[in-house]
Design a protein around this motif. Structure first.
Motif, PDB file in Angstrom:
ATOM      1  N   LEU A 186       3.380  -5.797  -3.504  1.00 20.52           N
ATOM      2  CA  LEU A 186       3.484  -6.698  -4.573  1.00 20.52           C
ATOM      3  C   LEU A 186       3.536  -5.695  -5.801  1.00 20.52           C
ATOM      4  O   LEU A 186       4.141  -5.802  -6.880  1.00 20.52           O
ATOM      5  CB  LEU A 186       2.342  -7.679  -4.686  1.00 20.52           C
ATOM      6  N   ALA A 187       2.670  -4.663  -5.767  1.00 24.52           N
ATOM      7  CA  ALA A 187       2.657  -3.683  -6.958  1.00 24.52           C
ATOM      8  C   ALA A 187       4.042  -3.187  -7.070  1.00 24.52           C
ATOM      9  O   ALA A 187       4.716  -3.042  -8.446  1.00 24.52           O
ATOM     10  CB  ALA A 187       1.691  -2.542  -6.619  1.00 24.52           C
ATOM     11  N   VAL A 188       4.830  -2.427  -6.118  1.00 22.06           N
ATOM     12  CA  VAL A 188       6.197  -2.157  -6.152  1.00 22.06           C
ATOM     13  C   VAL A 188       6.949  -2.888  -6.854  1.00 22.06           C
ATOM     14  O   VAL A 188       8.054  -2.730  -7.654  1.00 22.06           O
ATOM     15  CB  VAL A 188       6.545  -1.583  -4.866  1.00 22.06           C
ATOM     16  N   ASN A 189       6.984  -4.484  -6.288  1.00 17.51           N
ATOM     17  CA  ASN A 189       8.056  -5.408  -6.905  1.00 17.51           C
ATOM     18  C   ASN A 189       7.773  -5.774  -8.540  1.00 17.51           C
ATOM     19  O   ASN A 189       8.665  -5.812  -9.275  1.00 17.51           O
ATOM     20  CB  ASN A 189       7.752  -6.720  -6.357  1.00 17.51           C
ATOM     21  N   LEU A 190       6.645  -5.595  -8.799  1.00 19.99           N
ATOM     22  CA  LEU A 190       6.186  -5.705 -10.370  1.00 19.99           C
ATOM     23  C   LEU A 190       6.607  -4.496 -10.820  1.00 19.99           C
ATOM     24  O   LEU A 190       7.183  -4.727 -12.209  1.00 19.99           O
ATOM     25  CB  LEU A 190       4.617  -5.991 -10.491  1.00 19.99           C
ATOM     26  N   ILE A 191       6.371  -3.436 -10.738  1.00 21.44           N
ATOM     27  CA  ILE A 191       6.925  -2.254 -11.230  1.00 21.44           C
ATOM     28  C   ILE A 191       8.163  -2.028 -11.338  1.00 21.44           C
ATOM     29  O   ILE A 191       8.936  -1.776 -12.331  1.00 21.44           O
ATOM     30  CB  ILE A 191       6.204  -0.820 -10.679  1.00 21.44           C
ATOM     31  N   ALA A 192       8.855  -2.604 -10.264  1.00 18.99           N
ATOM     32  CA  ALA A 192      10.369  -2.484 -10.458  1.00 18.99           C
ATOM     33  C   ALA A 192      11.111  -3.609 -11.202  1.00 18.99           C
ATOM     34  O   ALA A 192      11.855  -3.237 -12.252  1.00 18.99           O
ATOM     35  CB  ALA A 192      10.840  -2.765  -8.888  1.00 18.99           C
TER      36      ALA A 192
ATOM     37  N   ILE B 141      12.216   4.191  -7.427  1.00 16.51           N
ATOM     38  CA  ILE B 141      11.344   3.483  -6.742  1.00 16.51           C
ATOM     39  C   ILE B 141      11.996   3.103  -5.311  1.00 16.51           C
ATOM     40  O   ILE B 141      11.345   3.476  -4.322  1.00 16.51           O
ATOM     41  CB  ILE B 141      10.807   2.232  -7.315  1.00 16.51           C
ATOM     42  N   ARG B 142      13.078   2.652  -5.352  1.00 18.61           N
ATOM     43  CA  ARG B 142      13.966   2.248  -4.002  1.00 18.61           C
ATOM     44  C   ARG B 142      14.412   3.574  -3.447  1.00 18.61           C
ATOM     45  O   ARG B 142      14.492   3.225  -2.128  1.00 18.61           O
ATOM     46  CB  ARG B 142      14.949   1.231  -4.251  1.00 18.61           C
ATOM     47  N   LEU B 143      14.674   4.530  -3.870  1.00 21.44           N
ATOM     48  CA  LEU B 143      15.053   5.750  -3.022  1.00 21.44           C
ATOM     49  C   LEU B 143      14.139   6.586  -2.606  1.00 21.44           C
ATOM     50  O   LEU B 143      14.039   7.122  -1.405  1.00 21.44           O
ATOM     51  CB  LEU B 143      16.050   6.435  -4.141  1.00 21.44           C
ATOM     52  N   TYR B 144      13.055   6.802  -3.265  1.00 22.20           N
ATOM     53  CA  TYR B 144      11.940   7.717  -2.731  1.00 22.20           C
ATOM     54  C   TYR B 144      11.113   7.276  -1.418  1.00 22.20           C
ATOM     55  O   TYR B 144      10.569   8.128  -0.954  1.00 22.20           O
ATOM     56  CB  TYR B 144      11.174   8.261  -3.978  1.00 22.20           C
TER      57      TYR B 144
ATOM     58  N   THR C 243       4.618   5.014   0.366  1.00 23.82           N
ATOM     59  CA  THR C 243       4.499   3.891  -0.601  1.00 23.82           C
ATOM     60  C   THR C 243       3.456   4.282  -1.604  1.00 23.82           C
ATOM     61  O   THR C 243       3.941   3.924  -2.875  1.00 23.82           O
ATOM     62  CB  THR C 243       4.190   2.695   0.083  1.00 23.82           C
ATOM     63  N   ALA C 244       2.295   4.868  -1.171  1.00 24.01           N
ATOM     64  CA  ALA C 244       1.163   5.014  -2.191  1.00 24.01           C
ATOM     65  C   ALA C 244       1.747   6.062  -3.341  1.00 24.01           C
ATOM     66  O   ALA C 244       1.497   5.979  -4.404  1.00 24.01           O
ATOM     67  CB  ALA C 244      -0.007   5.473  -1.595  1.00 24.01           C
ATOM     68  N   ILE C 245       2.298   7.025  -2.622  1.00 25.83           N
ATOM     69  CA  ILE C 245       2.673   8.107  -3.546  1.00 25.83           C
ATOM     70  C   ILE C 245       3.771   7.656  -4.618  1.00 25.83           C
ATOM     71  O   ILE C 245       3.829   8.024  -5.945  1.00 25.83           O
ATOM     72  CB  ILE C 245       3.300   9.207  -2.651  1.00 25.83           C
ATOM     73  N   VAL C 246       4.926   6.789  -4.074  1.00 21.13           N
ATOM     74  CA  VAL C 246       5.878   6.217  -5.052  1.00 21.13           C
ATOM     75  C   VAL C 246       5.236   5.285  -6.082  1.00 21.13           C
ATOM     76  O   VAL C 246       5.645   5.382  -7.064  1.00 21.13           O
ATOM     77  CB  VAL C 246       6.800   5.422  -4.133  1.00 21.13           C
ATOM     78  N   ILE C 247       4.393   4.563  -5.711  1.00 25.05           N
ATOM     79  CA  ILE C 247       3.797   3.747  -6.673  1.00 25.05           C
ATOM     80  C   ILE C 247       3.083   4.587  -7.735  1.00 25.05           C
ATOM     81  O   ILE C 247       3.168   4.257  -8.839  1.00 25.05           O
ATOM     82  CB  ILE C 247       2.589   2.823  -6.139  1.00 25.05           C
ATOM     83  N   ALA C 248       2.141   5.696  -7.463  1.00 26.48           N
ATOM     84  CA  ALA C 248       1.913   6.360  -8.518  1.00 26.48           C
ATOM     85  C   ALA C 248       2.779   7.127  -9.081  1.00 26.48           C
ATOM     86  O   ALA C 248       2.823   7.421 -10.674  1.00 26.48           O
ATOM     87  CB  ALA C 248       0.776   7.614  -7.668  1.00 26.48           C
ATOM     88  N   LEU C 249       4.005   7.614  -8.642  1.00 32.44           N
ATOM     89  CA  LEU C 249       4.998   8.178  -9.357  1.00 32.44           C
ATOM     90  C   LEU C 249       5.445   7.314 -10.370  1.00 32.44           C
ATOM     91  O   LEU C 249       5.862   7.777 -11.723  1.00 32.44           O
ATOM     92  CB  LEU C 249       5.883   8.893  -8.503  1.00 32.44           C
ATOM     93  N   ALA C 250       5.999   6.061  -9.806  1.00 29.47           N
ATOM     94  CA  ALA C 250       6.402   5.171 -10.965  1.00 29.47           C
ATOM     95  C   ALA C 250       5.611   4.719 -12.121  1.00 29.47           C
ATOM     96  O   ALA C 250       5.948   4.472 -13.206  1.00 29.47           O
ATOM     97  CB  ALA C 250       6.830   4.053 -10.097  1.00 29.47           C
TER      98      ALA C 250
END
Length: 456
Positions: A137-143, A158-161, A192-199
């Motif tokens: 859900l966090a990924v969807n909101l950030i995207a 986000i989708r690539l990493y 997924t946690a790493i990508v959220i932090a980077l985004a």
């Protein structure tokens, strides 16, 4: 020189350049996912691959069910002037507790939902689902936040990493001889946690921290929830339509069937690379424009994407079918018919989603909801008719029939609701000229920019 110009064209800010970059990202995502799929299929076999696919299925499915249309609503509202920071914070404050509750319920019910799977797979599914739902859900909101601000570089990253880091983690496990289902799920969670932090770092200026007063402002909450409630039905049915095939496999078929299906389904999605990029870019670009602009843009995007994909489908299907058994292993050979049907379904379904962006952009998501209800009802009925008789081939045939239904309803609805002639949707004599002109203008702009840089 040619390389420099084409690179400059891709660095432009127009819709065509954005679609090209997003298509390129989609191709890389597909390649990375395929490499990871090859690795897990080779080492885990068809049954192990099916268990891993089932584990990964639940968080994505449940997160889509509990998003309540807020990511789509966020794009719509921000494009119409709503403050991004407060809107995103309000959406997160609602979705985070919901995701935690959903994960707890899933933990309790997964043993019943996966009673045909091994105890190890069930335990891994419980842990992964409980932790991955709030992440999804966090990924969807950030995207969605990135799309709303035109930050497609962040959106594509986000989708690539995620698949890139997943592949790196799986390769490391393989190198040390520790690639098991539980270890793979830990890799997926960590990446997924790493990508959220980077985004979040990349979007820190746009998101930041909103005050509680700003977050719960009625002027932010009302429109967000209002449009979200209208589009949620469409999102929900889209999720059910896109995931019900996996539910049917879980209910009627075996983990081995799930493993084979996950491979051929992922390969068939290569035909949706351009169309999904168009849908991602077109909706935020045309939202708020006049009806004429929306219809013209969506219709042209639909025609061009269908033309390009239909030209590519036959040779790509023939090559792909020959590679399945060779690359993934003998367990995965013999699913050619299902692969062919899924490939055609991907193109037809992708075209119908491009058309659906016209209704969402003009604030008419209800029409897409009606379309999804009709198509979903028909497809579910066909699932229970074709799957017991034909297995995976029947499942794919049902999906193809549903894709044709969605496209037919979309075209008919545009004609009835927007008073658009069928010829203006389906016929575009100037499409190729438009595409060539846009490419030429982009090259000229890149050449001018390059000349200025050299002069400086």
């Amino acid at each position: 020189m040619a390389t420099r110009l084409s690179g400059g064209a891709l660095r432009g800010k127009g819709s065509l350049a954005t679609i090209a970059r997003t298509s390129g990202a989609n191709m890389l995502i597909l390649l990375l996912g395929t490499l990871g799929s090859i690795l897990t299929a080779r080492l885990l076999g068809a049954e192990g691959k099916g268990e891993l696919a089932a584990i990964l299925f639940w968080p994505a499915f449940l997160a889509s069910l509990t998003g309540f249309g807020l990511p789509t609503s966020l794009i719509f509202q921000v494009k119409r002037g709503a403050p991004l920071r407060e809107t995103a914070a309000f959406a997160l404050s609602l979705l985070l507790p919901i995701s935690l509750i959903t994960g707890a319920v899933a933990w309790a019910l997964l043993p019943q939902w996966m009673n045909a799977y091994s105890p190890e797979a069930i335990r891994s599914a419980q842990l992964y689902t409980a932790l991955a739902i709030p992440m999804a859900l966090a990924v969807n909101l950030i995207a969605a936040a990135a799309q709303s601000r035109g930050r497609f570089g962040v959106y594509n990253s986000i989708r690539l990493y995620v698949p890139l880091f997943n592949l790196v983690g799986l390769v490391l496990l393989w190198m040390v001889g520790a690639l098991t289902i539980p270890a793979a799920t830990i890799v997926y969670l960590a990446t997924t946690a790493i990508v959220i932090a980077l985004a979040l770092v990349a979007m820190r200026d746009e998101l930041g921290l909103a005050s509680l007063k700003g977050m719960w402002n009625r002027r932010v909450a009302g429109p967000l929830l209002g449009y979200g409630s209208r589009v949620y039905g469409t999102d929900l049915l889209g999720t059910l339509y896109g995931q019900f095939d996996k539910l049917i496999i879980l209910a009627l078929l075996t983990p081995r069937d799930f493993g084979i299906y996950s491979v051929i389904y992922a390969l068939s999605r290569m035909f949706n690379v351009v169309q999904s990029a168009i849908t991602s870019v077109v909706f935020p670009k045309i939202t708020g424009e006049s009806k004429e602009v929306v219809i013209a843009s969506v219709s042209r995007a639909f025609r061009l994407s269908m033309l390009l994909m239909l030209l590519a489908v036959v040779p790509a299907m023939l090559i792909g079918s020959r590679l399945i058994g060779l690359v993934f292993g003998p367990d995965f050979a013999g699913a050619n018919a299902a692969f062919y049907l899924l490939s055609i379904e991907c193109i037809i379904g992708g075209g119908s989603w491009i058309l659906a962006s016209a209704f969402n952009a003009m604030g008419r998501p209800g029409m897409v909801l009606v379309r999804q209800i009709i198509a979903l009802a028909a497809t579910i009925g066909l699932f229970f008719v074709f799957t017991p008789m034909m297995g995976l081939t029947g499942l794919a045939l049902a999906l193809l029939c549903g894709a044709f239904i969605r496209m037919a309803i979309s075209i008919a609805s545009m004609k009835l609701l927007f008073d658009v002639s069928l010829s203006s949707i389906l016929s575009g004599r100037e499409d190729l000229k438009f595409l060539k002109d846009r490419i030429k203008s982009r090259k000229k702009a890149a050449a001018a920019a390059g000349g200025e840089a050299e002069s400086a």
